[in-house]
Design a protein around this motif. Structure first.
Motif, PDB file in Angstrom:
ATOM      1  N   PRO A  48       0.840  -1.199   0.000  1.00  0.00           N
ATOM      2  CA  PRO A  48       0.000   0.000   0.000  1.00  0.00           C
ATOM      3  C   PRO A  48       0.882   1.260   0.000  1.00  0.00           C
ATOM      4  O   PRO A  48       2.033   1.200   0.427  1.00  0.00           O
ATOM      5  N   ALA A  59      -2.480   4.666   5.035  1.00  0.00           N
ATOM      6  CA  ALA A  59      -2.071   3.568   4.163  1.00  0.00           C
ATOM      7  C   ALA A  59      -3.209   3.337   3.186  1.00  0.00           C
ATOM      8  O   ALA A  59      -4.331   3.088   3.593  1.00  0.00           O
ATOM      9  N   LEU A  60      -2.914   3.471   1.884  1.00  0.00           N
ATOM     10  CA  LEU A  60      -3.954   3.324   0.869  1.00  0.00           C
ATOM     11  C   LEU A  60      -3.640   2.141  -0.035  1.00  0.00           C
ATOM     12  O   LEU A  60      -2.517   2.011  -0.530  1.00  0.00           O
ATOM     13  N   ASN A  61      -4.635   1.314  -0.232  1.00  0.00           N
ATOM     14  CA  ASN A  61      -4.504   0.146  -1.097  1.00  0.00           C
ATOM     15  C   ASN A  61      -3.953   0.542  -2.470  1.00  0.00           C
ATOM     16  O   ASN A  61      -4.337   1.553  -3.048  1.00  0.00           O
TER      17      ASN A  61
ATOM     18  N   TYR B 321      -0.877  -3.067   7.272  1.00  0.00           N
ATOM     19  CA  TYR B 321      -0.208  -2.520   6.079  1.00  0.00           C
ATOM     20  C   TYR B 321       0.639  -3.603   5.417  1.00  0.00           C
ATOM     21  O   TYR B 321       0.612  -3.769   4.203  1.00  0.00           O
ATOM     22  N   ASP B 324      -1.762  -6.433   3.689  1.00  0.00           N
ATOM     23  CA  ASP B 324      -2.904  -6.029   2.861  1.00  0.00           C
ATOM     24  C   ASP B 324      -2.874  -6.742   1.503  1.00  0.00           C
ATOM     25  O   ASP B 324      -3.888  -7.228   1.031  1.00  0.00           O
ATOM     26  N   GLY B 429     -10.473  -1.680  -0.835  1.00  0.00           N
ATOM     27  CA  GLY B 429      -9.123  -1.902  -0.381  1.00  0.00           C
ATOM     28  C   GLY B 429      -8.903  -1.188   0.931  1.00  0.00           C
ATOM     29  O   GLY B 429      -9.782  -0.504   1.445  1.00  0.00           O
ATOM     30  N   MET B 430      -7.727  -1.354   1.474  1.00  0.00           N
ATOM     31  CA  MET B 430      -7.429  -0.745   2.748  1.00  0.00           C
ATOM     32  C   MET B 430      -7.291   0.767   2.603  1.00  0.00           C
ATOM     33  O   MET B 430      -6.523   1.270   1.793  1.00  0.00           O
ATOM     34  N   ILE B 431      -8.098   1.478   3.374  1.00  0.00           N
ATOM     35  CA  ILE B 431      -7.906   2.907   3.549  1.00  0.00           C
ATOM     36  C   ILE B 431      -7.807   3.056   5.042  1.00  0.00           C
ATOM     37  O   ILE B 431      -8.805   2.951   5.737  1.00  0.00           O
ATOM     38  N   MET B 432      -6.627   3.224   5.538  1.00  0.00           N
ATOM     39  CA  MET B 432      -6.462   3.086   6.972  1.00  0.00           C
ATOM     40  C   MET B 432      -5.434   4.068   7.492  1.00  0.00           C
ATOM     41  O   MET B 432      -4.464   4.374   6.828  1.00  0.00           O
ATOM     42  N   GLU B 433      -5.710   4.515   8.685  1.00  0.00           N
ATOM     43  CA  GLU B 433      -4.778   5.440   9.303  1.00  0.00           C
ATOM     44  C   GLU B 433      -3.687   4.652  10.016  1.00  0.00           C
ATOM     45  O   GLU B 433      -3.961   3.654  10.670  1.00  0.00           O
ATOM     46  N   LEU B 434      -2.431   5.068   9.868  1.00  0.00           N
ATOM     47  CA  LEU B 434      -1.376   4.489  10.688  1.00  0.00           C
ATOM     48  C   LEU B 434      -1.142   5.449  11.853  1.00  0.00           C
ATOM     49  O   LEU B 434      -0.521   6.485  11.674  1.00  0.00           O
TER      50      LEU B 434
END
Lengths: 75, 496
Positions: A48, A59-61, B321, B324, B429-434
């Motif tokens: 990502p 974090a973006l796919n 992360y 994924d 898909g992953m849209i995620m905060e670290l």
């Protein structure tokens, strides 16, 4: 260019997020909007993309990043 | 009845506030007609009873998922007398988005600036008085995880229910900018309007640093493509060892119960001339059932402490992360890594860990995949049993075969059920905060793990009692038989 093609530690602004409403809703609520300025923190193959926007590390796919059109900003 | 609703993005610490306020007085069910989890609970303050509703985790209120529709309907329906909007003080601008979405609704509210400890640690200052003046509602700086400010929060809720305040400002929405389809165009311009409103509200309240983000040396390793995966797996293995250390005292004490209690109880009851049937209930059935339930609860306790810790310090987001890419092949996204790894310690823990998933379909699919993951006791049974039948090289081959079979099973499960549970067009898909690394709040982690473990114990007691009774009444099965059946899963661990 696409967000997925940006190099690490380069800066850019979002020119288009596409037209998929569900995706738009998610990405907007987490901080990425058209016109927003961001920094690419890390962009490794098959991983990502790490983007820093509005003081948040995201974090973006990778596939999603191929749908985001950006403009690189220098300096 | 005073009804208070909690609203906030998934990382705002909403569940921490909910759990700390209600303790174990919680009820988990479903929203009517929907497969979305409904959590509510109660607490008392100054002799008054309050109902607290945890609104389903979503990022906004734009009605794009079942969760968001439920939340919006609930607030608009006027069921809540007061809405507590939670935001992450360390990322104020972004997390105020939820408030911007809420702003159009005509309901009394307060704003909780959670994670003030993290914000202060980053050197951020927030002028909460100015913010409160601009918004027209009370603003409370707060750190939910240290468990200290809750009396203040309860007092504020009490006061606001008597003299409520509503937001006096809202973003200007509905100006389509003409590009794209009408809906997506409106969504884009509304998004911009919301962030513009946020900047306006936050002007002089806090400073947004324009500095670049620099990955720490540790993150550079942990987020690297190869060594990062190695380090991630290593940290998780250490975590499992720690979980076993935590649960082993509980399990060894529990394992002594049947031996310690069985004979004295049997002797005592036989001495009283009680029917042998009852003697065996009290001397065999009950101690063994309790032993088995304590063992299971200890598993859940250990695994939850370790994963609670890993989540709170910000490690699990980084593990998500890392994995994924691999998980997207199963139709899942990075977040599923936590429940799947928890499943390696304890399948029950893994199944309960699926609550982090975004929607019902993903939750179910993750749960199915978790089932394929062998838990700690199976990992230890595998070599022991295959060692009885095969020489060393054969044992290794059998174990390898089983591991390979696990991956095949996961793949098959995701192929068979994936399309239905997580349809292709809804796959996100992953849209995620670290999140930045946090300090762990141990008291909170232990309390959370304790609540989960106690809940598990109660459920296990019901099921195990039922199953033990069936086995125990089985005419051809001697009492040792069901004991062996139940102990076989946990026994090998006690001998480690």
């Amino acid at each position: 260019m696409k967000l997925s093609e940006m190099k690490a530690s380069s800066h850019g602004t979002v020119s288009s997020l596409g037209r998929d409403e569900r995706f738009l809703n998610r990405i907007t609520s987490i901080g990425l909007t058209e016109g927003a300025r961001f920094q690419v923190v890390k962009n490794d193959r098959k991983m990502p993309v790490l983007v820093y926007v509005r003081e948040t590390l995201l974090a973006l796919n990778r596939k999603d990043c191929e749908k985001i059109e950006v403009m690189e900003v220098r300096g | 009845m005073n009804c208070v609703a909690l609203l906030g993005q998934p990382n705002s610490g909403k569940s921490t506030v909910f759990n700390q306020l209600t303790g174990s007085r919680q009820h988990v069910g479903n929203w009517p007609g929907k497969t979305v989890e409904k959590k509510d609970g109660t607490y008392s303050y100054n002799n008054a009873k309050y109902t607290l509703v945890d609104l389903p985790g979503s990022y906004g209120l734009s009605g794009n998922s079942d969760e968001e529709i439920i939340t919006e309907k609930f607030i608009k329906g006027g069921e809540a007398d007061l809405v507590c909007v939670l935001v992450d003080a360390s990322q104020l601008e972004r997390s105020m988005y939820m408030l911007a979405d809420f702003a159009g609704m005509d309901v009394p509210a307060i704003l909780i600036l959670n994670m003030m400890d993290v914000a202060t640690g980053q050197g951020k200052k927030i002028d909460d008085k100015l913010l409160s003046e601009r918004l027209g509602i009370p603003v409370l700086p707060f750190t939910a995880a240290d468990g200290k400010g809750f009396e203040g929060l309860k007092a504020l809720i009490e006061k606001e229910l008597k003299t409520p305040h509503k937001l006096i400002t809202a973003p200007e929405l509905g100006q389509a900018n003409g590009s794209g389809s009408a809906d997506s165009g409106k969504m884009l311009s509304d998004g911009n309007a919301k962030y513009a409103w946020i900047s306006e509200v936050l002007e002089n309240v806090t400073k947004t640093s324009g500095e670049d983000y620099k990955l720490s040396k540790f993150d550079n390793v942990l987020l690297g493509p190869f060594w990062g995966k190695v380090a991630t797996i290593g940290i998780i293995l250490v975590g499992f060892l720690a979980a076993m250390l935590i649960m082993s005292p509980f399990m060894s004490v529990a394992s002594m119960l049947p031996k310690l209690l069985g004979a004295p109880i049997a002797n005592f009851l036989t001495g009283l001339h009680v029917h042998p049937w009852l003697v065996s209930v009290f001397s065999l059935l009950i101690p063994n059932t309790i032993y088995f339930c304590i063992s299971m609860a200890a598993f859940v306790f250990g695994v939850n402490i370790v994963f609670g810790f890993l989540e709170e310090i910000g490690f699990l987001a980084r593990a998500a992360y890392q994995f994924d890419g691999a998980l997207s092949k199963l139709g899942l996204q990075g977040k599923a890594v936590a429940p799947i790894l928890m499943g390696m310690g304890c399948t029950i823990g893994g199944a309960s860990g699926t609550r982090v998933m975004d929607n019902w379909g993903q939750k179910m699919l993750t749960m199915m995949v978790v089932w394929a993951v062998p838990c700690a006791s199976i990992w230890s049974v595998m070599p022991v049993i295959s060692g009885m039948f095969f020489p060393a090289w054969g044992t290794a081959l059998v174990c390898l075969g089983i591991v390979a079979y696990i991956f095949v099973l996961m793949f098959v499960v995701s192929r068979v059920f994936g399309k239905k549970l997580v349809p292709e067009d809804s796959r996100s898909g992953m849209i995620m905060e670290l999140p930045p690394y946090h300090k762990a709040h141990w008291k909170y982690i232990i309390k959370e793990a304790w609540i989960k473990c106690f809940d598990m114990f109660k459920r296990a007691l019901k099921t195990v009692t039922l199953v033990s009774v069936i086995f125990w009444r089985f005419p051809s099965a001697p009492p040792e038989m069901w004991r062996a059946v139940f102990c076989i899963r946990s026994e090998p661990l006690l001998n480690l």
